[in-house]
Motif scaffolding. Sequence first.
Motif, PDB file in Angstrom:
ATOM      1  N   ARG A   1       0.829  -1.212   0.000  1.00 36.14           N
ATOM      2  CA  ARG A   1       0.000   0.000   0.000  1.00 36.14           C
ATOM      3  C   ARG A   1       0.860   1.256   0.000  1.00 36.14           C
ATOM      4  N   ALA A   2       1.984   1.206   0.712  1.00 38.36           N
ATOM      5  CA  ALA A   2       2.879   2.366   0.737  1.00 38.36           C
ATOM      6  C   ALA A   2       3.483   2.623  -0.641  1.00 38.36           C
ATOM      7  N   VAL A   3       3.851   1.542  -1.348  1.00 34.20           N
ATOM      8  CA  VAL A   3       4.404   1.688  -2.693  1.00 34.20           C
ATOM      9  C   VAL A   3       3.345   2.237  -3.647  1.00 34.20           C
ATOM     10  N   VAL A   4       2.141   1.714  -3.559  1.00 37.53           N
ATOM     11  CA  VAL A   4       1.058   2.178  -4.429  1.00 37.53           C
ATOM     12  C   VAL A   4       0.755   3.650  -4.163  1.00 37.53           C
ATOM     13  N   ALA A   5       0.850   4.074  -2.907  1.00 40.10           N
ATOM     14  CA  ALA A   5       0.612   5.484  -2.575  1.00 40.10           C
ATOM     15  C   ALA A   5       1.630   6.386  -3.265  1.00 40.10           C
TER      16      ALA A   5
END
Length: 408
Positions: A263-267
């Motif tokens: 999720r952090a990468v997608v953000a």
Amino acid sequence: MSPRAAPPRFGPLQLVLAAAGTAAATLDLCMDGWVAAEYARRGHPGWAALSLSLLAAASAAAQACSWLWLRSDPPALRPAVPLGLLAALHLLQLGFFLRCLHALKVGWRVCWAKEEEEDEQRHMAFLSHDISMLRLFETFLENTPQLTLLLYIILRTNKAELSQGLGMGTAFLCVSWSLLDYHQSLRSFLQDKYELSLGSSVVYFLWNLFLICPRILAVALFALLWPYGVAVHFPLVWLAMFLWVSLQGTDFMESPGPEQLYRAVVAVILYFSWFNVAQGRTLHRSIIYHSFILVDSSLLALAWLWGRAPSEEHSYLLPVLSAALPCYLLGLGLRVTYYKWLHPNVQVQQEGRYDEVDASGGSDGVKFCSFLEPDLVNRRMQWLAQTHFSLSQPAQQHFLNGAVESAI
């Protein structure tokens, strides 16, 4: 038991493209190191440190994802290397290149085998899907921030070297190409699919390029007057995107902890470009996202206009900035054109079936490939394919039943 479709064929052309991709990744890494060294040599150690920090952070996140995936994959799909050595190579930031070399080895064996073995083709498809996803991660974690930094430095010094211009053009092309490659990789999970035509691929490539360019320009202009303001702006927008992704309930990784990394990468990707992570029609989510990015980028550009010094030093930026909004709107127009007339689902609609989240009808006609043995299913990319090519409830049940049948 329903018959299984044949896996996508991997031939000499695909092997050449895979080798070119590996060479491009190596060249990009060398260029980043060379640029950082040039910054230090010219008396800008801060820029060199920032460039290397961006490179290290992107590499660490990609290597962590690669290691977590390898650890959860069946042993037969891993490179013939002890698990401890695999971990050490990932700590040394060499895990992605090991994956690429392993894929080239399997691809060579597939291309020149006397008899085509479907198990090898399935193995190659599994490896290619992961490499496509990791390339997308690394591109957005490293290339887009580096592009912003490079543009900021060019504007700050009011001078562009030939190498900088070529580097920026290459990086923009790599970002858009990684999105296209990712989309094509997802489509390989669809049974009876229509492949992207050359025209569809070109338009898909261009609308991503036209949407990303104004975003990077707006951030670079804001950093030109308030460099430390970006250190506040990015975490705030990233946090908003992280919460938005979390609320959509992603289920990409094997456990809750690694899921937060995803999720952090997608953000970070969403800071620069649209990325779908949830099932269902994307029309409303896409409108919300693009409206937010358009308003945010406009505010950054207006802040630069308001705070810029009354000099002619950057007067050439005014026409460039005035072209940014039409460029973004052109990108949105090309995206609408792609989904309206050029997307393969147009052909599907003519047959009374729908396979795309932005289609105007239902999606019960979607059929996902069941050519993979249970242990050879790349469940990460399979989940993303289900997300991108959204299924209604009956279609989801049909897909699950097909997966069970393929395991019998």
